[in-house]
Design a protein around this motif. Structure first.
Motif, PDB file in Angstrom:
ATOM      1  N   CYS A  67       0.851  -1.176   0.000  1.00 35.20           N
ATOM      2  CA  CYS A  67       0.000   0.000   0.000  1.00 35.20           C
ATOM      3  C   CYS A  67       0.892   1.232   0.000  1.00 35.20           C
ATOM      4  O   CYS A  67       1.548   1.544   0.993  1.00 35.20           O
ATOM      5  CB  CYS A  67      -0.913   0.000   1.226  1.00 35.20           C
ATOM      6  N   VAL A  68       0.928   1.923  -1.127  1.00 35.23           N
ATOM      7  CA  VAL A  68       1.775   3.094  -1.284  1.00 35.23           C
ATOM      8  C   VAL A  68       1.154   4.311  -0.626  1.00 35.23           C
ATOM      9  O   VAL A  68       1.836   5.135  -0.022  1.00 35.23           O
ATOM     10  CB  VAL A  68       2.030   3.363  -2.788  1.00 35.23           C
ATOM     11  N   LEU A  69      -0.171   4.431  -0.722  1.00 31.43           N
ATOM     12  CA  LEU A  69      -0.854   5.620  -0.211  1.00 31.43           C
ATOM     13  C   LEU A  69      -2.250   5.261   0.273  1.00 31.43           C
ATOM     14  O   LEU A  69      -2.977   4.518  -0.393  1.00 31.43           O
ATOM     15  CB  LEU A  69      -0.948   6.687  -1.312  1.00 31.43           C
ATOM     16  N   GLN A  70      -2.616   5.783   1.441  1.00 32.15           N
ATOM     17  CA  GLN A  70      -3.985   5.736   1.937  1.00 32.15           C
ATOM     18  C   GLN A  70      -4.265   7.101   2.562  1.00 32.15           C
ATOM     19  O   GLN A  70      -3.672   7.457   3.577  1.00 32.15           O
ATOM     20  CB  GLN A  70      -4.192   4.635   2.978  1.00 32.15           C
ATOM     21  N   ILE A  71      -5.160   7.848   1.936  1.00 34.98           N
ATOM     22  CA  ILE A  71      -5.381   9.222   2.358  1.00 34.98           C
ATOM     23  C   ILE A  71      -6.860   9.579   2.218  1.00 34.98           C
ATOM     24  O   ILE A  71      -7.585   8.969   1.434  1.00 34.98           O
ATOM     25  CB  ILE A  71      -4.495  10.183   1.526  1.00 34.98           C
ATOM     26  N   GLY A  72      -7.277  10.559   2.985  1.00 31.68           N
ATOM     27  CA  GLY A  72      -8.684  10.948   2.973  1.00 31.68           C
ATOM     28  C   GLY A  72      -9.434  10.260   4.107  1.00 31.68           C
ATOM     29  O   GLY A  72      -8.877   9.985   5.176  1.00 31.68           O
TER      30      GLY A  72
ATOM     31  N   VAL B 214      -4.971  -0.946   5.060  1.00 31.21           N
ATOM     32  CA  VAL B 214      -5.231  -1.692   3.830  1.00 31.21           C
ATOM     33  C   VAL B 214      -4.403  -2.972   3.838  1.00 31.21           C
ATOM     34  O   VAL B 214      -3.170  -2.923   3.931  1.00 31.21           O
ATOM     35  CB  VAL B 214      -4.885  -0.850   2.596  1.00 31.21           C
ATOM     36  N   ASP B 215      -5.082  -4.110   3.754  1.00 27.29           N
ATOM     37  CA  ASP B 215      -4.400  -5.395   3.615  1.00 27.29           C
ATOM     38  C   ASP B 215      -4.218  -5.653   2.123  1.00 27.29           C
ATOM     39  O   ASP B 215      -5.122  -6.160   1.443  1.00 27.29           O
ATOM     40  CB  ASP B 215      -5.221  -6.502   4.272  1.00 27.29           C
ATOM     41  N   ALA B 216      -3.052  -5.279   1.599  1.00 23.10           N
ATOM     42  CA  ALA B 216      -2.825  -5.334   0.155  1.00 23.10           C
ATOM     43  C   ALA B 216      -2.925  -6.756  -0.378  1.00 23.10           C
ATOM     44  O   ALA B 216      -3.509  -6.994  -1.456  1.00 23.10           O
ATOM     45  CB  ALA B 216      -1.459  -4.736  -0.180  1.00 23.10           C
ATOM     46  N   ASN B 217      -2.385  -7.725   0.348  1.00 23.96           N
ATOM     47  CA  ASN B 217      -2.423  -9.113  -0.133  1.00 23.96           C
ATOM     48  C   ASN B 217      -3.852  -9.634  -0.221  1.00 23.96           C
ATOM     49  O   ASN B 217      -4.232 -10.290  -1.198  1.00 23.96           O
ATOM     50  CB  ASN B 217      -1.598  -9.998   0.798  1.00 23.96           C
ATOM     51  N   LYS B 218      -4.658  -9.337   0.794  1.00 23.37           N
ATOM     52  CA  LYS B 218      -6.045  -9.783   0.779  1.00 23.37           C
ATOM     53  C   LYS B 218      -6.829  -9.095  -0.321  1.00 23.37           C
ATOM     54  O   LYS B 218      -7.672  -9.709  -0.983  1.00 23.37           O
ATOM     55  CB  LYS B 218      -6.681  -9.514   2.138  1.00 23.37           C
ATOM     56  N   LEU B 219      -6.548  -7.807  -0.537  1.00 24.13           N
ATOM     57  CA  LEU B 219      -7.235  -7.070  -1.597  1.00 24.13           C
ATOM     58  C   LEU B 219      -6.918  -7.656  -2.962  1.00 24.13           C
ATOM     59  O   LEU B 219      -7.812  -7.826  -3.800  1.00 24.13           O
ATOM     60  CB  LEU B 219      -6.820  -5.602  -1.549  1.00 24.13           C
TER      61      LEU B 219
ATOM     62  N   ARG C 238       8.668  -0.939   1.998  1.00 24.85           N
ATOM     63  CA  ARG C 238       7.978  -1.868   2.875  1.00 24.85           C
ATOM     64  C   ARG C 238       6.495  -1.494   2.974  1.00 24.85           C
ATOM     65  O   ARG C 238       6.116  -0.380   2.627  1.00 24.85           O
ATOM     66  CB  ARG C 238       8.601  -1.875   4.266  1.00 24.85           C
ATOM     67  N   LYS C 239       5.687  -2.383   3.470  1.00 25.28           N
ATOM     68  CA  LYS C 239       4.238  -2.167   3.521  1.00 25.28           C
ATOM     69  C   LYS C 239       3.888  -1.191   4.639  1.00 25.28           C
ATOM     70  O   LYS C 239       4.625  -1.047   5.608  1.00 25.28           O
ATOM     71  CB  LYS C 239       3.501  -3.484   3.769  1.00 25.28           C
TER      72      LYS C 239
END
Length: 302
Positions: A182-187, A202-207, A299-300
């Motif tokens: 997850c590079v960015l989570q905003i808002g 954000v669980d990137a692998n699950k997504l 890294r995540k």
């Protein structure tokens, strides 16, 4: 994104080439000079559109402002017509029993059918009313999480994209996932526990294992969920606010995705969807970012 731009515009000045004699030869070198300048608000407005302003027809404007009256109008017209038919029948001295051989009776039957049709049309118009679309306040917490090893130039680029989207569109949440990170989570994001103020990470692998992500990657095209509540794939986006109205899934090449959440049903216009395909969301630019991330030990997010 150009809609959300500031009053700055780029102006390219081409100066007249100046011949320069080199020290060791008589060759004339032409060096065009290019300068970057910005317009002031006054000069920028000088180039704005000055054509005729489009006007909405008076009838269409009146109908939109008096929707309830227009919907009940056929009932009033049909009722008045029905009353007029009965009054004419009673005052004209014609027998109340319909006579198929009488032209007056045939005319009364025709107008009676039209009056009943008007009444039924009005009832249908009242029963079928479009649901009003309103802007909702996202239920969640505000967050701003970027990859910890993100270089400054990449951070500025990502934040600029977020500011442009949130200013120009109904975007209230932005998540960028690339290569299982997850590079960015905003808002706005969903709250992990009521009252704790922490956002759901954000669980990137699950997504990336879900059907929503797989479907977008398989098609390679942008996916617009105009009314998110109608899609079962909503459960695969638990990090978004629970009342997110619309979502755009923008693939980033074949290794990532940008998830853009809005606060209005069908709030993203056609031009908005085109803007999301601008250079930032191209595979080449993201690949350049990832190369930079790799050199810094990407890294995540936690």
């Amino acid at each position: 994104m150009m809609e959300a731009g500031t009053a700055l515009s780029l102006r390219l000045h081409t100066r007249i080439p100046i011949p320069i004699n080199t020290a060791n030869s008589n060759t004339l070198l032409f060096q065009p000079r290019f300068t970057l300048s910005s317009h002031s608000p006054s000069s920028f407005s000088a180039y704005s559109y000055r054509g005729p302003t489009p006007k909405r027809p008076f009838l269409a404007d009146w109908v939109s402002q008096n929707d309830d009256v227009v919907r009940t109008l056929p009932i009033y017209v049909g009722s008045a017509s029905l009353f007029a038919i009965l009054l004419n029948r009673s005052l004209s001295g014609i027998a109340p029993v319909v006579d198929a051989g009488s032209s007056q009776s045939r005319a009364d039957l025709l107008t009676l059918g039209l009056a009943v049709t008007n009444i039924l049309a009005g009832l249908v118009w009242l029963s079928v009313k479009p649901k009003s679309i309103t802007v909702v306040n996202p239920r969640g917490v505000e967050c701003k999480s970027l990859c910890a090893t993100l270089p400054e130039v990449a951070r500025n680029e990502l934040l600029w994209v977020w500011e442009s989207l949130s200013d120009a569109t109904c975007c209230r949440s932005l998540v960028v996932v690339y290569e299982s990170s997850c590079v960015l989570q905003i808002g706005f994001a969903a709250e992990s526990s009521p009252g704790d103020g922490d956002a759901v990470s954000v669980d990137a692998n699950k997504l990336m294992q879900g059907s929503v992500y797989q479907g977008v990657m398989k098609s390679g095209a942008q996916s617009y969920l105009a009314n998110l509540s109608l899609y079962p794939g909503k459960s695969e986006l638990p990090f978004l606010p629970s009342n997110t109205q619309a979502v755009i899934l923008q693939p980033l090449g074949d290794k990532g995705i940008a998830i853009i959440g809005g606060d209005t049903i069908r709030g993203f216009t056609g031009s908005d969807q085109v803007h999301f395909n601008l250079p930032f969301f191209s595979h080449n630019v993201i690949s350049e970012f990832v190369e930079i991330f790799g050199s810094y030990g990407m890294r995540k997010l936690g």
